[in-house]
Every structure is written in structure tokens, then in C-alpha cells.
Write a protein that holds these residues in place. Structure first.
Motif, PDB file in Angstrom:
ATOM      1  N   THR A   4       0.866  -1.174   0.000  1.00  0.00           N
ATOM      2  CA  THR A   4       0.000   0.000   0.000  1.00  0.00           C
ATOM      3  C   THR A   4       0.905   1.226   0.000  1.00  0.00           C
ATOM      4  O   THR A   4       1.898   1.262   0.726  1.00  0.00           O
ATOM      5  CB  THR A   4      -0.888   0.043   1.265  1.00  0.00           C
ATOM      6  OG1 THR A   4      -1.650  -1.163   1.337  1.00  0.00           O
ATOM      7  CG2 THR A   4      -1.822   1.235   1.246  1.00  0.00           C
ATOM      8  N   GLN A   5       0.536   2.197  -0.814  1.00  0.00           N
ATOM      9  CA  GLN A   5       1.296   3.449  -0.817  1.00  0.00           C
ATOM     10  C   GLN A   5       0.326   4.612  -0.925  1.00  0.00           C
ATOM     11  O   GLN A   5      -0.633   4.565  -1.699  1.00  0.00           O
ATOM     12  CB  GLN A   5       2.278   3.487  -1.984  1.00  0.00           C
ATOM     13  CG  GLN A   5       3.160   4.716  -1.966  1.00  0.00           C
ATOM     14  CD  GLN A   5       4.188   4.675  -3.075  1.00  0.00           C
ATOM     15  OE1 GLN A   5       3.866   4.958  -4.222  1.00  0.00           O
ATOM     16  NE2 GLN A   5       5.395   4.277  -2.731  1.00  0.00           N
ATOM     17  N   ARG A   6       0.597   5.638  -0.135  1.00  0.00           N
ATOM     18  CA  ARG A   6      -0.204   6.859  -0.232  1.00  0.00           C
ATOM     19  C   ARG A   6       0.631   8.040   0.241  1.00  0.00           C
ATOM     20  O   ARG A   6       1.646   7.877   0.898  1.00  0.00           O
ATOM     21  CB  ARG A   6      -1.492   6.757   0.557  1.00  0.00           C
ATOM     22  CG  ARG A   6      -1.363   6.747   2.062  1.00  0.00           C
ATOM     23  CD  ARG A   6      -2.724   6.763   2.758  1.00  0.00           C
ATOM     24  NE  ARG A   6      -3.668   5.828   2.188  1.00  0.00           N
ATOM     25  CZ  ARG A   6      -3.862   4.580   2.616  1.00  0.00           C
ATOM     26  NH1 ARG A   6      -3.184   4.120   3.644  1.00  0.00           N
ATOM     27  NH2 ARG A   6      -4.737   3.803   2.036  1.00  0.00           N
ATOM     28  N   GLU A   7       0.145   9.222  -0.118  1.00  0.00           N
ATOM     29  CA  GLU A   7       0.779  10.446   0.347  1.00  0.00           C
ATOM     30  C   GLU A   7      -0.020  11.009   1.512  1.00  0.00           C
ATOM     31  O   GLU A   7      -1.247  10.938   1.531  1.00  0.00           O
ATOM     32  CB  GLU A   7       0.904  11.471  -0.777  1.00  0.00           C
ATOM     33  CG  GLU A   7       1.901  11.032  -1.826  1.00  0.00           C
ATOM     34  CD  GLU A   7       2.280  12.126  -2.800  1.00  0.00           C
ATOM     35  OE1 GLU A   7       1.763  13.264  -2.697  1.00  0.00           O
ATOM     36  OE2 GLU A   7       3.126  11.841  -3.666  1.00  0.00           O
ATOM     37  N   LEU A   8       0.698  11.557   2.456  1.00  0.00           N
ATOM     38  CA  LEU A   8       0.108  12.213   3.620  1.00  0.00           C
ATOM     39  C   LEU A   8       0.544  13.670   3.601  1.00  0.00           C
ATOM     40  O   LEU A   8       1.748  13.958   3.604  1.00  0.00           O
ATOM     41  CB  LEU A   8       0.586  11.540   4.912  1.00  0.00           C
ATOM     42  CG  LEU A   8       0.288  12.250   6.236  1.00  0.00           C
ATOM     43  CD1 LEU A   8      -1.203  12.443   6.438  1.00  0.00           C
ATOM     44  CD2 LEU A   8       0.923  11.497   7.392  1.00  0.00           C
ATOM     45  N   GLN A   9      -0.418  14.574   3.551  1.00  0.00           N
ATOM     46  CA  GLN A   9      -0.141  16.010   3.588  1.00  0.00           C
ATOM     47  C   GLN A   9      -0.214  16.466   5.041  1.00  0.00           C
ATOM     48  O   GLN A   9      -1.274  16.385   5.661  1.00  0.00           O
ATOM     49  CB  GLN A   9      -1.148  16.775   2.733  1.00  0.00           C
ATOM     50  CG  GLN A   9      -0.922  18.269   2.691  1.00  0.00           C
ATOM     51  CD  GLN A   9       0.346  18.652   1.960  1.00  0.00           C
ATOM     52  OE1 GLN A   9       0.698  18.075   0.945  1.00  0.00           O
ATOM     53  NE2 GLN A   9       1.055  19.633   2.489  1.00  0.00           N
ATOM     54  N   ALA A  27      -2.995   7.699   9.074  1.00  0.00           N
ATOM     55  CA  ALA A  27      -3.047   7.755   7.613  1.00  0.00           C
ATOM     56  C   ALA A  27      -2.877   6.390   6.960  1.00  0.00           C
ATOM     57  O   ALA A  27      -3.149   6.244   5.767  1.00  0.00           O
ATOM     58  CB  ALA A  27      -1.967   8.712   7.097  1.00  0.00           C
ATOM     59  N   MET A  28      -2.434   5.410   7.723  1.00  0.00           N
ATOM     60  CA  MET A  28      -2.168   4.084   7.177  1.00  0.00           C
ATOM     61  C   MET A  28      -2.906   3.031   8.003  1.00  0.00           C
ATOM     62  O   MET A  28      -2.295   2.229   8.709  1.00  0.00           O
ATOM     63  CB  MET A  28      -0.657   3.837   7.174  1.00  0.00           C
ATOM     64  CG  MET A  28      -0.215   2.596   6.424  1.00  0.00           C
ATOM     65  SD  MET A  28      -0.653   2.557   4.690  1.00  0.00           S
ATOM     66  CE  MET A  28       0.515   3.690   3.962  1.00  0.00           C
ATOM     67  N   GLU A  30      -4.133   0.339   7.193  1.00  0.00           N
ATOM     68  CA  GLU A  30      -3.769  -1.016   6.774  1.00  0.00           C
ATOM     69  C   GLU A  30      -2.704  -1.636   7.667  1.00  0.00           C
ATOM     70  O   GLU A  30      -2.508  -2.856   7.635  1.00  0.00           O
ATOM     71  CB  GLU A  30      -3.285  -1.019   5.316  1.00  0.00           C
ATOM     72  CG  GLU A  30      -4.332  -0.634   4.313  1.00  0.00           C
ATOM     73  CD  GLU A  30      -4.456   0.878   4.101  1.00  0.00           C
ATOM     74  OE1 GLU A  30      -5.203   1.275   3.202  1.00  0.00           O
ATOM     75  OE2 GLU A  30      -3.813   1.656   4.841  1.00  0.00           O
ATOM     76  N   THR A 132       4.769  17.062   2.584  1.00  0.00           N
ATOM     77  CA  THR A 132       4.167  15.858   2.030  1.00  0.00           C
ATOM     78  C   THR A 132       5.065  14.664   2.306  1.00  0.00           C
ATOM     79  O   THR A 132       6.268  14.700   2.039  1.00  0.00           O
ATOM     80  CB  THR A 132       3.960  16.001   0.510  1.00  0.00           C
ATOM     81  OG1 THR A 132       3.141  17.148   0.265  1.00  0.00           O
ATOM     82  CG2 THR A 132       3.287  14.765  -0.070  1.00  0.00           C
ATOM     83  N   VAL A 134       5.484  10.385   1.724  1.00  0.00           N
ATOM     84  CA  VAL A 134       5.069   9.192   0.987  1.00  0.00           C
ATOM     85  C   VAL A 134       5.201   8.023   1.949  1.00  0.00           C
ATOM     86  O   VAL A 134       6.285   7.777   2.494  1.00  0.00           O
ATOM     87  CB  VAL A 134       5.941   8.955  -0.260  1.00  0.00           C
ATOM     88  CG1 VAL A 134       5.504   7.684  -0.984  1.00  0.00           C
ATOM     89  CG2 VAL A 134       5.891  10.159  -1.194  1.00  0.00           C
ATOM     90  N   THR A 136       4.871   4.008   2.403  1.00  0.00           N
ATOM     91  CA  THR A 136       4.848   2.757   1.654  1.00  0.00           C
ATOM     92  C   THR A 136       4.878   1.612   2.656  1.00  0.00           C
ATOM     93  O   THR A 136       5.849   1.457   3.410  1.00  0.00           O
ATOM     94  CB  THR A 136       6.043   2.657   0.691  1.00  0.00           C
ATOM     95  OG1 THR A 136       6.047   3.800  -0.168  1.00  0.00           O
ATOM     96  CG2 THR A 136       5.942   1.382  -0.148  1.00  0.00           C
TER      97      THR A 136
END
Length: 140
Positions: A4-9, A27-28, A30, A132, A134, A136
Motif C-alpha cells: 500500500t502506498q499513499r501520500e500524507l499532507q 493515515a495508514m 492497513e 508531504t 510518501v 509505503t
């Protein structure tokens, strides 16, 4: 294997060192699904940093800020990169010294940090905008 990958502002922070462990965990979600794995956190900026250290006593974060301000002072006559203000070149140097990423083990659905450890955002600019990250996550 799950990835899973996402950006967190992140919202803007004042200059200094700030605990962001809970922001990252929220934010994660998962994380809770993994028995074992790794979470890699990368900051997409050259004037802020990430590190892991003391999460209980806020005076440690103040000591970090005072130490790095003495170790990497502003307005040195040999700085050539000065167009963005006196805090900019020192911010780049501090970010390089501390680093742009951390990797943490995940065990039984949680970050496997020590009892007194947390993830710090090192904000090295006086008037930075939000940062920001990232995130992962991989594991099983």
C-alpha cells in the motif's frame, strides 16, 4: 504480500522538531492488517527531515532544535545559496544530516517502536508550508 502506498499532507508546523507518529499511523489504517512488515516514510522536501527519537519528554525536541541551530548556524559568510532567506541553506544542511526517510518494522498490526520512540518531523524553515510524506507499507 500486501503493498500500500499513499501520500500524507501534513499541516504547516513551526520551526522545530515535532512528533508525527500518530499522524502516520492514522493515515495508514492497513497497518492493523499486517502480522509483519515494513513501513517506509519519505519526505518530499529538501529543507525538512525525518528521524526517530524520544517521544515522551518534549524538552528533548527543544534540545534537538537548539543543538542543530548551533551546529548549522544561519548567515555564514561562505553560504552562496541565500536567495530564499537566512534559514534556507541551513535547512538544507540539517535535512541532509538527519535524512529524508525512516523505515519501521510492523509487528502484529502496529509500528514496532521502542517504548520511548517516536517519529519526528524536523521542520527547519521559519515559514514553511505543509509537508508531504510518501508512506509505503508492505508485509503479510
Amino acid at each position: 504480500m500486501q503493498y500500500t502506498q499513499r501520500e500524507l499532507q501534513l499541516s504547516p508546523y513551526r520551526r522545530g522538531f515535532h512528533l508525527i507518529t500518530d499522524d502516520i499511523s492514522r493515515a495508514m489504517p492497513e497497518l492493523a492488517t499486517l502480522q509483519q512488515g515494513l513501513l517506509h516514510v519519505f519526505i518530499k522536501h529538501s529543507s525538512a527531515s525525518l528521524t526517530i527519537n524520544e517521544n515522551a519528554d518534549p524538552t528533548v525536541r527543544g534540545d534537538f532544535e537548539r543543538f542543530f541551530n548551533r551546529a548549522v548556524p544561519e548567515n555564514e559568510p561562505y553560504y552562496q545559496h541565500t536567495d530564499e532567506g537566512p534559514d534556507d541553506m541551513p535547512a538544507h544542511l540539517k535535512a541532509s544530516l538527519l535524512g529524508s526517510s525512516v523505515t519501521l518494522p510492523v509487528t502484529a498490526g502496529r509500528l514496532n517502536l521502542g517504548t520511548w520512540q517516536g517519529i519526528y518531523l524536523g521542520e527547519h524553515r521559519d515559514h514553511a508550508s505543509g509537508r508531504t510524506l510518501v508512506l509505503t507499507l508492505h508485509g503479510r
